[in-house]
Design a protein around this motif. Sequence first.
Motif, mmCIF file in Angstrom:
data_model
loop_
_atom_site.group_PDB
_atom_site.id
_atom_site.type_symbol
_atom_site.label_atom_id
_atom_site.label_comp_id
_atom_site.label_asym_id
_atom_site.label_seq_id
_atom_site.Cartn_x
_atom_site.Cartn_y
_atom_site.Cartn_z
ATOM 1 N N ASP A 87 0.831 -1.197 0.000
ATOM 2 C CA ASP A 87 0.000 0.000 0.000
ATOM 3 C C ASP A 87 0.870 1.254 0.000
ATOM 4 O O ASP A 87 2.086 1.182 -0.140
ATOM 5 C CB ASP A 87 -0.995 -0.024 1.172
ATOM 6 N N GLN A 88 0.186 2.380 0.205
ATOM 7 C CA GLN A 88 0.859 3.678 0.169
ATOM 8 C C GLN A 88 2.038 3.747 1.146
ATOM 9 O O GLN A 88 3.126 4.210 0.790
ATOM 10 C CB GLN A 88 -0.220 4.702 0.541
ATOM 11 N N ARG A 89 1.828 3.245 2.373
ATOM 12 C CA ARG A 89 2.901 3.299 3.378
ATOM 13 C C ARG A 89 4.085 2.428 2.959
ATOM 14 O O ARG A 89 5.241 2.836 3.083
ATOM 15 C CB ARG A 89 2.331 2.831 4.731
ATOM 16 N N GLY A 151 8.113 3.835 13.290
ATOM 17 C CA GLY A 151 7.210 4.859 12.789
ATOM 18 C C GLY A 151 7.856 5.641 11.676
ATOM 19 O O GLY A 151 9.077 5.653 11.526
ATOM 20 N N PHE A 152 7.014 6.295 10.914
ATOM 21 C CA PHE A 152 7.491 6.942 9.711
ATOM 22 C C PHE A 152 6.525 8.058 9.347
ATOM 23 O O PHE A 152 5.321 7.841 9.287
ATOM 24 C CB PHE A 152 7.553 5.886 8.604
ATOM 25 N N GLN A 153 7.067 9.253 9.182
ATOM 26 C CA GLN A 153 6.229 10.370 8.752
ATOM 27 C C GLN A 153 6.762 10.847 7.417
ATOM 28 O O GLN A 153 7.947 11.078 7.265
ATOM 29 C CB GLN A 153 6.269 11.520 9.771
ATOM 30 N N TRP A 155 6.107 13.637 5.877
ATOM 31 C CA TRP A 155 6.230 15.086 5.670
ATOM 32 C C TRP A 155 7.582 15.586 6.108
ATOM 33 O O TRP A 155 8.284 14.950 6.845
ATOM 34 C CB TRP A 155 5.128 15.843 6.437
ATOM 35 N N THR B 5 4.623 13.945 15.505
ATOM 36 C CA THR B 5 3.485 14.455 14.746
ATOM 37 C C THR B 5 2.462 15.062 15.701
ATOM 38 O O THR B 5 2.323 14.606 16.840
ATOM 39 C CB THR B 5 2.827 13.340 13.916
ATOM 40 N N VAL B 32 -5.760 -0.499 2.342
ATOM 41 C CA VAL B 32 -4.367 -0.567 2.830
ATOM 42 C C VAL B 32 -4.187 -1.905 3.558
ATOM 43 O O VAL B 32 -5.151 -2.651 3.735
ATOM 44 C CB VAL B 32 -4.021 0.598 3.801
ATOM 45 N N THR B 33 -2.955 -2.190 3.984
ATOM 46 C CA THR B 33 -2.737 -3.428 4.725
ATOM 47 C C THR B 33 -3.149 -3.225 6.189
ATOM 48 O O THR B 33 -3.245 -2.093 6.671
ATOM 49 C CB THR B 33 -1.249 -3.848 4.693
ATOM 50 N N ARG B 34 -3.386 -4.347 6.868
ATOM 51 C CA ARG B 34 -3.772 -4.304 8.284
ATOM 52 C C ARG B 34 -2.681 -3.619 9.114
ATOM 53 O O ARG B 34 -2.961 -2.875 10.039
ATOM 54 C CB ARG B 34 -4.000 -5.736 8.767
ATOM 55 N N GLN B 35 -1.439 -3.877 8.750
ATOM 56 C CA GLN B 35 -0.324 -3.287 9.514
ATOM 57 C C GLN B 35 -0.317 -1.769 9.392
ATOM 58 O O GLN B 35 0.094 -1.074 10.324
ATOM 59 C CB GLN B 35 1.010 -3.859 9.013
ATOM 60 N N THR B 36 -0.781 -1.262 8.250
ATOM 61 C CA THR B 36 -0.829 0.192 8.085
ATOM 62 C C THR B 36 -1.928 0.795 8.960
ATOM 63 O O THR B 36 -1.744 1.857 9.555
ATOM 64 C CB THR B 36 -1.028 0.553 6.589
ATOM 65 N N ILE B 38 -2.820 -0.401 11.805
ATOM 66 C CA ILE B 38 -2.232 -0.432 13.154
ATOM 67 C C ILE B 38 -1.295 0.762 13.336
ATOM 68 O O ILE B 38 -1.346 1.463 14.359
ATOM 69 C CB ILE B 38 -1.461 -1.757 13.376
ATOM 70 N N ALA B 39 -0.450 1.019 12.319
ATOM 71 C CA ALA B 39 0.508 2.129 12.400
ATOM 72 C C ALA B 39 -0.216 3.475 12.497
ATOM 73 O O ALA B 39 0.195 4.355 13.259
ATOM 74 C CB ALA B 39 1.436 2.106 11.189
ATOM 75 N N GLY B 43 -0.401 6.241 15.722
ATOM 76 C CA GLY B 43 0.252 7.520 15.444
ATOM 77 C C GLY B 43 1.659 7.366 14.903
ATOM 78 O O GLY B 43 2.447 8.310 14.933
ATOM 79 N N ARG B 44 1.975 6.168 14.415
ATOM 80 C CA ARG B 44 3.316 5.963 13.859
ATOM 81 C C ARG B 44 3.373 6.310 12.373
ATOM 82 O O ARG B 44 4.433 6.299 11.771
ATOM 83 C CB ARG B 44 3.761 4.504 14.064
ATOM 84 N N TYR B 45 2.226 6.573 11.805
ATOM 85 C CA TYR B 45 2.196 6.920 10.389
ATOM 86 C C TYR B 45 1.010 7.839 10.121
ATOM 87 O O TYR B 45 -0.113 7.562 10.562
ATOM 88 C CB TYR B 45 2.080 5.647 9.545
ATOM 89 N N SER B 46 1.276 8.932 9.410
ATOM 90 C CA SER B 46 0.184 9.835 9.024
ATOM 91 C C SER B 46 -0.232 9.502 7.602
ATOM 92 O O SER B 46 0.570 9.627 6.680
ATOM 93 C CB SER B 46 0.647 11.294 9.097
ATOM 94 N N PRO B 47 -1.483 9.092 7.419
ATOM 95 C CA PRO B 47 -1.915 8.689 6.078
ATOM 96 C C PRO B 47 -2.065 9.901 5.163
ATOM 97 O O PRO B 47 -2.103 11.044 5.623
ATOM 98 C CB PRO B 47 -3.262 8.028 6.332
ATOM 99 N N SER B 48 -2.194 9.638 3.870
ATOM 100 C CA SER B 48 -2.439 10.716 2.916
ATOM 101 C C SER B 48 -3.844 11.255 3.150
ATOM 102 O O SER B 48 -4.689 10.614 3.792
ATOM 103 C CB SER B 48 -2.330 10.185 1.489
ATOM 104 N N THR B 51 -6.495 8.812 1.950
ATOM 105 C CA THR B 51 -6.789 7.707 2.873
ATOM 106 C C THR B 51 -7.549 8.211 4.097
ATOM 107 O O THR B 51 -8.459 7.551 4.599
ATOM 108 C CB THR B 51 -5.474 7.020 3.297
#
Lengths: 155, 77
Positions: A87-89, A151-153, A155, B5, B32-36, B38-39, B43-48, B51
């Motif tokens: 996916d996107q991530r 984690g990954f941002q 921006w 963030t 998206v995947t299940r792991q995303t 979870i992330a 708060g470990r990943y900011s989606p677009s 999304t």
Amino acid sequence: MSKLFYMGVGVDVAFQEKRAWIMGAVAILGYAVYLAVVLARSGGGVPLAEVAYIAPLLWTVGGAIAVSIALNIAVAIASPGEADAKDQRDKEIARLGDYTGQSFLVIAAVAALALAMAEADYFWISNAIYLGFVLSAVLGSAVKLAAYRRGFQSW
Amino acid sequence: MVKPTGITNRIRVLRFERAEMTQADLAERIGVTRQTVIAIEKGRYSPSLETAFRIARVFAVPLEQVFQYSDEEGTAP
């Protein structure tokens, strides 16, 4: 640290994260085998630059590719529902890892250029480039795994 | 070092309110995947933005009810 080393309860690993593990592990293992063979061949007092390195290099590169493909297939069979899910991530993390890993390819190219200009033995030129490929794969994998775990941002 | 963030979210609560929708269900519905998922929840990943809006649509709420942004940049509210 526990996040990075999978010590948490209910750890959930994305398919692309498993692939990053495979790439890093296989790159290290392949290079370790290559080093062991070349160093063993120079053990009898043969200067390193005169060791027959080409066959071990080609075999370990070919072997690493084959093992990597086999492991990817094994992981896909183990979790068919997630096989090749991206996916996107995943794409953003892959891009970050490849971009970071690429720095070592540039360093290796510059080192090879300098060695060629200095008329160094082919052995050193080949090995500078090979090491660059290995370090690029290892650094790229490490960055991807850190991004997945910690984690990954974007921006 | 991971950049902090200022974005927080209520996805866990919203899933709970929707009859304990699973992370896998939500992942499938937003593509998206299940792991995303979870992330994002952690708060470990900011989606677009795309999304983020898809998540809001799944729960049928405005975007602000899913994601919040703290007053001070880079600090959790």
